[in-house]
Design a protein around this motif. Structure first.
Motif, PDB file in Angstrom:
ATOM      1  N   LEU A   1       0.855  -1.202   0.000  1.00  0.00           N
ATOM      2  CA  LEU A   1       0.000   0.000   0.000  1.00  0.00           C
ATOM      3  C   LEU A   1       0.885   1.245   0.000  1.00  0.00           C
ATOM      4  CD1 LEU A   1      -2.846  -0.942   2.527  1.00  0.00           C
ATOM      5  CD2 LEU A   1      -3.035  -0.698   0.047  1.00  0.00           C
ATOM      6  N   ALA A   2       1.955   1.189   0.801  1.00  0.00           N
ATOM      7  CA  ALA A   2       2.884   2.330   0.837  1.00  0.00           C
ATOM      8  C   ALA A   2       3.514   2.516  -0.543  1.00  0.00           C
ATOM      9  CB  ALA A   2       3.959   2.099   1.899  1.00  0.00           C
ATOM     10  N   ALA A   3       3.873   1.395  -1.180  1.00  0.00           N
ATOM     11  CA  ALA A   3       4.510   1.477  -2.509  1.00  0.00           C
ATOM     12  C   ALA A   3       3.572   2.121  -3.527  1.00  0.00           C
ATOM     13  CB  ALA A   3       4.916   0.069  -2.971  1.00  0.00           C
ATOM     14  N   GLY A   4       2.284   1.857  -3.376  1.00  0.00           N
ATOM     15  CA  GLY A   4       1.319   2.420  -4.323  1.00  0.00           C
ATOM     16  C   GLY A   4       0.852   3.813  -3.909  1.00  0.00           C
ATOM     17  N   GLY A   5       1.393   4.334  -2.823  1.00  0.00           N
ATOM     18  CA  GLY A   5       0.990   5.670  -2.352  1.00  0.00           C
ATOM     19  C   GLY A   5      -0.386   5.652  -1.720  1.00  0.00           C
ATOM     20  N   ASP A   6      -0.866   4.472  -1.315  1.00  0.00           N
ATOM     21  CA  ASP A   6      -2.225   4.366  -0.784  1.00  0.00           C
ATOM     22  C   ASP A   6      -2.293   4.409   0.737  1.00  0.00           C
ATOM     23  OD1 ASP A   6      -3.578   4.107  -3.247  1.00  0.00           O
ATOM     24  OD2 ASP A   6      -2.829   2.057  -3.414  1.00  0.00           O
ATOM     25  N   LEU A   7      -1.141   4.317   1.371  1.00  0.00           N
ATOM     26  CA  LEU A   7      -1.165   4.358   2.835  1.00  0.00           C
ATOM     27  C   LEU A   7      -1.424   5.802   3.272  1.00  0.00           C
ATOM     28  CD1 LEU A   7      -0.780   1.949   4.661  1.00  0.00           C
ATOM     29  CD2 LEU A   7       1.608   2.595   4.954  1.00  0.00           C
ATOM     30  N   PRO A   8      -2.234   5.977   4.314  1.00  0.00           N
ATOM     31  CA  PRO A   8      -2.495   7.356   4.754  1.00  0.00           C
ATOM     32  C   PRO A   8      -1.194   8.066   5.123  1.00  0.00           C
ATOM     33  CG  PRO A   8      -3.842   5.784   5.969  1.00  0.00           C
ATOM     34  CD  PRO A   8      -2.917   4.989   5.132  1.00  0.00           C
ATOM     35  N   PRO A   9      -1.165   9.381   4.956  1.00  0.00           N
ATOM     36  CA  PRO A   9       0.037  10.120   5.315  1.00  0.00           C
ATOM     37  C   PRO A   9       0.333   9.964   6.804  1.00  0.00           C
ATOM     38  CG  PRO A   9      -1.830  11.589   4.908  1.00  0.00           C
ATOM     39  CD  PRO A   9      -2.252  10.219   4.502  1.00  0.00           C
ATOM     40  N   GLN A  10       1.600   9.920   7.141  1.00  0.00           N
ATOM     41  CA  GLN A  10       2.035   9.816   8.542  1.00  0.00           C
ATOM     42  C   GLN A  10       1.469   8.575   9.247  1.00  0.00           C
ATOM     43  OE1 GLN A  10       0.694  13.927   9.650  1.00  0.00           O
ATOM     44  NE2 GLN A  10       2.803  14.079  10.372  1.00  0.00           N
ATOM     45  N   ALA A  11       1.198   7.536   8.485  1.00  0.00           N
ATOM     46  CA  ALA A  11       0.693   6.304   9.107  1.00  0.00           C
ATOM     47  C   ALA A  11       1.780   5.674   9.962  1.00  0.00           C
ATOM     48  CB  ALA A  11       0.264   5.324   8.024  1.00  0.00           C
TER      49      ALA A  11
END
Ligand SMILES: NC(=O)C1=CN([C@@H]2O[C@H](COP(=O)(O)OP(=O)(O)OC[C@H]3O[C@@H](n4cnc5c(N)ncnc54)[C@H](OP(=O)(O)O)[C@@H]3O)[C@@H](O)[C@H]2O)C=CC1
Ligand SMILES: O=C1O[C@H](COP(=O)(O)O)[C@@H](O)[C@H](O)[C@H]1O
Length: 512
Positions: free
Chosen positions: A44-54
């Motif tokens: 998810l982080a790789a796809g930019g889908d993780l919320p900011p500052q998660a």
């Protein structure tokens, strides 16, 4: 706008924009976290889908530093991440992971967890939502819930939510599931409770509703007038690897796979169209299917409609396998089934008289999950040979692997005579979309963060499924004349009794 542009794009993007949050995983040193959860969050982080500052906090009892925990997870990610492992991306994602050592039963550990989460909020400058993921054995759920409540962690910081994700198995019968539901819902509202069924996160399972309700040509035929029967197969070519025998022997194929994954697939195939795509509208329709399943009362009815079996020694993929009862951590006198085949009926107007055959088993020749819709023959004239079964239309939904949909239909064989041959129209995800589908856990984690419970089991779905399963389990384990436990050699397609179940109806299992 060109016809091929996706008119739903904007809605979908909005639906999945997750709010900032901290994910706390209970049982974070375990197998699930290493193989599934961390790779899913990383992707998810790789796809930019993780919320900011998660942030991710791992909660378990062993002694570990943040650095040691991150290093261990990095190794696991290298092995299990679907998009490979990028050291630079890991450096930033890994830095957001922390370890919190505590026993599940220790209230002090939850108080210090709360202090840690509050400290993260202070560092961020804004409070974050909190997602608690129960990746522990279910016997700890009660304790964890109690501690979350006593520590006040079940309430998010001001203006923010706190949600809980519960791993399967969700109970082992109706009684335990009800108890668990009560415990969980005493601490979190149902809207904040997310019961995972990872089959719902599979791309192809999600596509069933699209296939049925977004294409005009299938739904008019999707009923007992045109459909002869439906088959759902979930075959696995593994046995009790990875020390799973201990858990599996207390569950069996019916509880481990049918109560949850297979019933979810059945619901998606048999449900009525929901009035909208909201979580409750979809789940209202799914639960009606489970409630409409014809009940089997007593061992005779169960024996007539359900076949259970254990594998004996054999070979799968050319490798020798021991029998189920010889597996590590399995009782040598076990009465637990590693295979089950069922003839079910959904007693609704739409499905009157249409059998749904399901089979699931370990140590079968290959790993494959598929749903096949077998249509009736057209009227006899002008092609009399169409009464033969091999010539009928079959729509196959391949859940995994080689995800896709195929349709068997008849075509005239080129030539001067009128000869017909079945041909296949085949849609494959891999070639049509040219990109890999996300792992089920990616989608589900993101949905939980986004507050979309559509792909999670609701309380009444789980309880109705257990009510049905309990009657079968009772016939097997609590009646004076239990139906037989059949056998099949590892590497075969199951016991002959499962073939006979269909033969009795003049049908055969589809060859996978
Ligand atoms: N593994 C999988 O692929 C799947 C698992 N599941 C479900 O997910 C759940 C977790 O499975 P899995 O990861 O395989 O389990 P594991 O046995 O590998 O991990 C158990 C975790 O619980 C922790 N733990 C156990 N007792 C305590 C305690 N008293 N206090 C604090 N921590 C404790 C362990 O911590 P420590 O290491 O510190 O002892 C470890 O982190 C189960 O319910 C399973 O059925 C569902 C689908 C697939
Ligand atoms: O939940 C479970 O699912 C797996 C099969 O999942 P899949 O995504 O690989 O099809 C099964 O092996 C396991 O016994 C069961 O607990």
């Amino acid at each position: 706008m060109s016809e091929l542009e996706n008119p739903f794009q904007e809605t979908l993007i909005q639906r999945h924009r997750a709010e900032p949050c901290t994910v706390v995983i209970f049982g974070a040193t375990g197998d699930l976290t290493h193989r599934k959860l961390i790779p899913a969050l990383y992707n998810l982080a790789a796809g930019g889908d993780l919320p900011p500052q998660a942030k991710v906090v791992g909660f378990a009892r062993r002694d570990k530093t943040d650095e040691g925990f991150r290093a261990e997870l990095e190794e696991a990610n290298k092995k299990h991440s679907r998009q490979g492992h990028d050291p630079a991306l890991w450096a930033s994602f890994g830095a957001s992971i922390h370890y919190h050592k505590s026993e599940f039963q220790d209230l002090e550990g939850y108080k210090s967890l709360k202090a840690l989460l509050d400290k993260f909020d202070e560092e961020r400058g804004v409070p974050a939502n909190r997602l608690f993921y129960l990746a522990s054995a279910p016997e700890f759920f009660d304790e964890i819930m109690l501690m979350l409540k006593q520590s006040g962690l079940n309430e998010g910081p001001e203006g923010k939510w706190a949600r809980v994700v519960c791993e399967k198995p969700f109970g082992k019968d109706l009684k335990t599931a009800r108890h668990l539901n009560q415990v969980v819902n005493d601490v979190f509202a149902e809207k904040d409770t997310y019961r995972i069924d990872h089959y719902l996160g599979k791309e192809t399972a999600q596509n069933i509703m699209v296939l049925r309700f977004a294409n005009v040509m299938f739904e008019p035929l999707w009923n007992s007038t045109y459909i002869d029967h439906v088959q759902i197969t979930c075959a696995e070519n593994l046995g009790m690897e990875g020390g799973r025998g201990g858990y599996y022997d207390t569950a069996g194929a019916l509880r481990d796979m049918v109560q949850n994954h297979l019933f979810q697939l059945l619901s998606l195939v048999a449900m009525e169209p929901p009035s909208d795509l909201g979580a409750d509208a979809v789940r209202d329709e799914k639960v009606k299917v489970i409630r409409s399943l014809r009940r089997y009362k007593g061992p005779e009815e169960v024996a007539k409609n359900i076949v259970r079996a254990q594998y004996t020694a054999g070979s799968v993929d050319g490798v020798e396998r021991v029998g189920y009862r010889q597996e590590d951590r399995v009782n040598p006198e076990s009465k637990t089934e590693s295979y089950v085949a069922l003839r079910l009926f959904v007693d609704t107007w739409r499905w009157q008289g249409v059998p749904f055959y399901m089979r699931v088993g370990k140590q079968l020749p290959k790993k494959a999950t598929e749903i096949s819709i077998h249509f009736k023959a057209p009227p006899q004239v002008p092609f009399p040979t169409l009464q033969q079964r091999g010539t009928r239309n079959v729509l196959v939904i391949r859940i995994q692997p080689d995800e896709g949909i195929s349709l068997r239909m008849l075509s005239k064989l080129p030539g001067v005579q009128l000869l017909m041959q079945p041909v296949k129209m085949d849609f494959r995800y891999s070639t049509s979309f040219g990109k890999a589908s996300p792992e089920a856990y990616e989608r589900l984690l993101l949905d939980a963060m986004a507050g979309d419970a559509t792909l999670f089991a609701r309380r009444d779905e789980v309880e109705n499924a257990w009510a049905f399963i309990d009657e079968l389990e009772n016939a097997w384990h609590k009646s004076g004349n239990p139906p037989p436990m059949c056998e099949y050699p590892a590497g075969s397609w199951g016991p002959k009794e499962a073939d006979e179940l269909l033969q009795a109806d003049g049908r055969v299992w589809r060859r996978l």
